[in-house]
Design a protein around this motif. Structure first.
Motif, PDB file in Angstrom:
ATOM      1  N   ARG A 158      52.023  62.291 -70.075  1.00 52.79           N
ATOM      2  CA  ARG A 158      51.062  61.866 -71.237  1.00 52.79           C
ATOM      3  C   ARG A 158      50.045  62.943 -71.529  1.00 52.79           C
ATOM      4  O   ARG A 158      49.960  63.104 -72.923  1.00 52.79           O
ATOM      5  CB  ARG A 158      50.271  60.583 -70.977  1.00 52.79           C
ATOM      6  CG  ARG A 158      51.289  59.578 -70.947  1.00 52.79           C
ATOM      7  CD  ARG A 158      50.604  58.147 -70.501  1.00 52.79           C
ATOM      8  NE  ARG A 158      51.208  56.835 -70.329  1.00 52.79           N
ATOM      9  CZ  ARG A 158      51.062  55.918 -69.782  1.00 52.79           C
ATOM     10  NH1 ARG A 158      49.881  55.799 -69.177  1.00 52.79           N
ATOM     11  NH2 ARG A 158      51.911  54.671 -69.838  1.00 52.79           N
ATOM     12  N   SER A 159      49.475  63.673 -70.451  1.00 54.13           N
ATOM     13  CA  SER A 159      48.719  64.566 -70.889  1.00 54.13           C
ATOM     14  C   SER A 159      49.077  65.654 -71.659  1.00 54.13           C
ATOM     15  O   SER A 159      48.447  66.094 -72.571  1.00 54.13           O
ATOM     16  CB  SER A 159      47.738  65.025 -69.580  1.00 54.13           C
ATOM     17  OG  SER A 159      47.449  64.212 -68.833  1.00 54.13           O
ATOM     18  N   GLU A 160      50.108  66.196 -71.300  1.00 47.24           N
ATOM     19  CA  GLU A 160      50.690  67.374 -72.120  1.00 47.24           C
ATOM     20  C   GLU A 160      51.124  66.908 -73.612  1.00 47.24           C
ATOM     21  O   GLU A 160      50.726  67.765 -74.534  1.00 47.24           O
ATOM     22  CB  GLU A 160      52.125  67.857 -71.397  1.00 47.24           C
ATOM     23  CG  GLU A 160      52.740  68.892 -72.209  1.00 47.24           C
ATOM     24  CD  GLU A 160      53.959  69.332 -71.633  1.00 47.24           C
ATOM     25  OE1 GLU A 160      54.679  70.339 -72.146  1.00 47.24           O
ATOM     26  OE2 GLU A 160      54.302  68.515 -70.563  1.00 47.24           O
ATOM     27  N   ALA A 161      51.228  65.728 -73.576  1.00 47.77           N
ATOM     28  CA  ALA A 161      51.705  65.208 -75.111  1.00 47.77           C
ATOM     29  C   ALA A 161      50.645  65.068 -75.947  1.00 47.77           C
ATOM     30  O   ALA A 161      50.134  65.378 -76.961  1.00 47.77           O
ATOM     31  CB  ALA A 161      52.391  63.803 -75.266  1.00 47.77           C
ATOM     32  N   VAL A 162      49.386  64.364 -75.383  1.00 48.90           N
ATOM     33  CA  VAL A 162      48.138  64.209 -75.869  1.00 48.90           C
ATOM     34  C   VAL A 162      47.373  65.442 -76.269  1.00 48.90           C
ATOM     35  O   VAL A 162      46.793  65.682 -77.161  1.00 48.90           O
ATOM     36  CB  VAL A 162      47.087  63.550 -75.064  1.00 48.90           C
ATOM     37  CG1 VAL A 162      45.812  63.145 -75.611  1.00 48.90           C
ATOM     38  CG2 VAL A 162      47.938  62.005 -74.902  1.00 48.90           C
ATOM     39  N   ARG A 163      47.456  66.559 -75.385  1.00 50.02           N
ATOM     40  CA  ARG A 163      47.026  67.917 -75.688  1.00 50.02           C
ATOM     41  C   ARG A 163      47.522  68.359 -76.596  1.00 50.02           C
ATOM     42  O   ARG A 163      46.897  69.193 -77.427  1.00 50.02           O
ATOM     43  CB  ARG A 163      47.165  68.724 -74.381  1.00 50.02           C
ATOM     44  CG  ARG A 163      46.209  68.506 -73.228  1.00 50.02           C
ATOM     45  CD  ARG A 163      46.120  69.970 -72.268  1.00 50.02           C
ATOM     46  NE  ARG A 163      47.380  69.767 -71.536  1.00 50.02           N
ATOM     47  CZ  ARG A 163      47.518  69.000 -70.458  1.00 50.02           C
ATOM     48  NH1 ARG A 163      46.496  68.359 -70.038  1.00 50.02           N
ATOM     49  NH2 ARG A 163      48.727  69.170 -69.707  1.00 50.02           N
ATOM     50  N   GLU A 164      48.912  68.222 -76.880  1.00 53.41           N
ATOM     51  CA  GLU A 164      49.619  69.041 -78.101  1.00 53.41           C
ATOM     52  C   GLU A 164      49.085  68.245 -79.256  1.00 53.41           C
ATOM     53  O   GLU A 164      48.938  69.038 -80.206  1.00 53.41           O
ATOM     54  CB  GLU A 164      51.025  68.914 -77.948  1.00 53.41           C
ATOM     55  CG  GLU A 164      51.776  69.758 -79.074  1.00 53.41           C
ATOM     56  CD  GLU A 164      53.188  69.559 -78.870  1.00 53.41           C
ATOM     57  OE1 GLU A 164      53.907  69.560 -79.948  1.00 53.41           O
ATOM     58  OE2 GLU A 164      53.731  70.013 -77.663  1.00 53.41           O
ATOM     59  N   GLY A 165      49.063  67.093 -79.274  1.00 54.42           N
ATOM     60  CA  GLY A 165      48.560  66.318 -80.469  1.00 54.42           C
ATOM     61  C   GLY A 165      47.264  66.697 -80.823  1.00 54.42           C
ATOM     62  O   GLY A 165      46.848  66.769 -82.096  1.00 54.42           O
ATOM     63  N   THR A 166      46.432  66.621 -80.137  1.00 52.05           N
ATOM     64  CA  THR A 166      45.063  67.223 -80.182  1.00 52.05           C
ATOM     65  C   THR A 166      44.942  68.483 -80.671  1.00 52.05           C
ATOM     66  O   THR A 166      44.111  68.790 -81.799  1.00 52.05           O
ATOM     67  CB  THR A 166      44.245  67.189 -78.876  1.00 52.05           C
ATOM     68  OG1 THR A 166      44.074  65.839 -78.434  1.00 52.05           O
ATOM     69  CG2 THR A 166      42.795  67.454 -79.351  1.00 52.05           C
ATOM     70  N   ARG A 167      45.755  69.470 -80.213  1.00 49.69           N
ATOM     71  CA  ARG A 167      45.708  70.836 -80.953  1.00 49.69           C
ATOM     72  C   ARG A 167      46.053  70.776 -82.347  1.00 49.69           C
ATOM     73  O   ARG A 167      45.678  71.413 -83.324  1.00 49.69           O
ATOM     74  CB  ARG A 167      46.555  71.715 -80.054  1.00 49.69           C
ATOM     75  CG  ARG A 167      45.887  72.365 -78.948  1.00 49.69           C
ATOM     76  CD  ARG A 167      47.208  73.419 -78.292  1.00 49.69           C
ATOM     77  NE  ARG A 167      46.923  73.246 -76.622  1.00 49.69           N
ATOM     78  CZ  ARG A 167      47.674  72.654 -76.020  1.00 49.69           C
ATOM     79  NH1 ARG A 167      48.691  71.954 -76.261  1.00 49.69           N
ATOM     80  NH2 ARG A 167      47.333  72.676 -74.706  1.00 49.69           N
ATOM     81  N   GLY A 168      47.062  70.083 -82.520  1.00 45.78           N
ATOM     82  CA  GLY A 168      47.627  69.630 -83.878  1.00 45.78           C
ATOM     83  C   GLY A 168      46.489  69.277 -85.033  1.00 45.78           C
ATOM     84  O   GLY A 168      46.174  69.690 -85.975  1.00 45.78           O
ATOM     85  N   LEU A 169      45.760  68.389 -84.380  1.00 43.55           N
ATOM     86  CA  LEU A 169      44.857  67.483 -85.100  1.00 43.55           C
ATOM     87  C   LEU A 169      43.768  68.421 -85.358  1.00 43.55           C
ATOM     88  O   LEU A 169      43.093  68.571 -86.492  1.00 43.55           O
ATOM     89  CB  LEU A 169      44.248  66.261 -84.339  1.00 43.55           C
ATOM     90  CG  LEU A 169      43.237  65.623 -85.013  1.00 43.55           C
ATOM     91  CD1 LEU A 169      43.669  64.914 -86.363  1.00 43.55           C
ATOM     92  CD2 LEU A 169      42.646  64.261 -84.126  1.00 43.55           C
ATOM     93  N   LEU A 170      43.443  69.242 -84.412  1.00 45.11           N
ATOM     94  CA  LEU A 170      42.357  70.122 -84.859  1.00 45.11           C
ATOM     95  C   LEU A 170      42.518  71.403 -85.678  1.00 45.11           C
ATOM     96  O   LEU A 170      41.739  71.931 -86.264  1.00 45.11           O
ATOM     97  CB  LEU A 170      41.630  70.710 -83.450  1.00 45.11           C
ATOM     98  CG  LEU A 170      40.941  69.807 -82.501  1.00 45.11           C
ATOM     99  CD1 LEU A 170      40.694  70.495 -80.949  1.00 45.11           C
ATOM    100  CD2 LEU A 170      39.795  68.977 -82.963  1.00 45.11           C
TER     101      LEU A 170
END
Length: 136
Positions: free
Chosen positions: A28-40
């Motif tokens: 989950r952490s890896e997926a959430v980090r990638e999603g956060t990078r995309g959002l930012l």
């Protein structure tokens, strides 16, 4: 690395877990980090820097959530940015479509405020340049 706790509905967590399994993420952490990078990184495109853009934004929400009144308030507070607005229904959900025109920073802020409204389930958008010479 700091640990961050995130709350989300069980159905969204199940979707996330299925996405992780389907796409080979380590967790989950890896997926959430990638999603956060995309959002930012949204709207962080030098292509749009210092020019007006047109953005078509679609929001989806449950009619009973109270989001409609907040969406209306936000639209009225940004009447200089919002050039058009349509309310529609799709099954049991409400859709609100906004056409906005302005600087990328203003539109990015507007999209962020839409996403922060309690009850809004999704916010999607597409960007067009407002270069009128192309439209002529």
């Amino acid at each position: 690395m700091p640990v961050v706790s995130v709350s989300m509905p069980e159905s969204l967590l199940q979707e996330l877990d299925q996405f992780i399994e389907d796409h080979g993420y380590s967790g989950r952490s890896e997926a959430v980090r990638e999603g956060t990078r995309g959002l930012l990184g949204e709207f962080d495109d030098v292509e749009y820097e210092d020019q007006d853009i047109i953005c078509i934004i679609t929001t989806m929400f449950d009619h009973h959530s109270g989001a409609e009144a907040t969406l209306s308030e936000l639209r009225h507070a940004n009447h200089d940015l919002v050039t058009s607005n349509v309310h529609s229904h799709a099954g049991s959900a409400c859709l609100e479509l906004f056409v906005v025109e302005g600087r990328v920073e203003e539109i990015s802020s507007y999209v962020s405020r839409l996403r922060a409204i309690d009850g809004v389930q999704t916010v999607e958008y597409s960007v067009l340049t407002a270069d009128h010479s192309v439209l002529a």
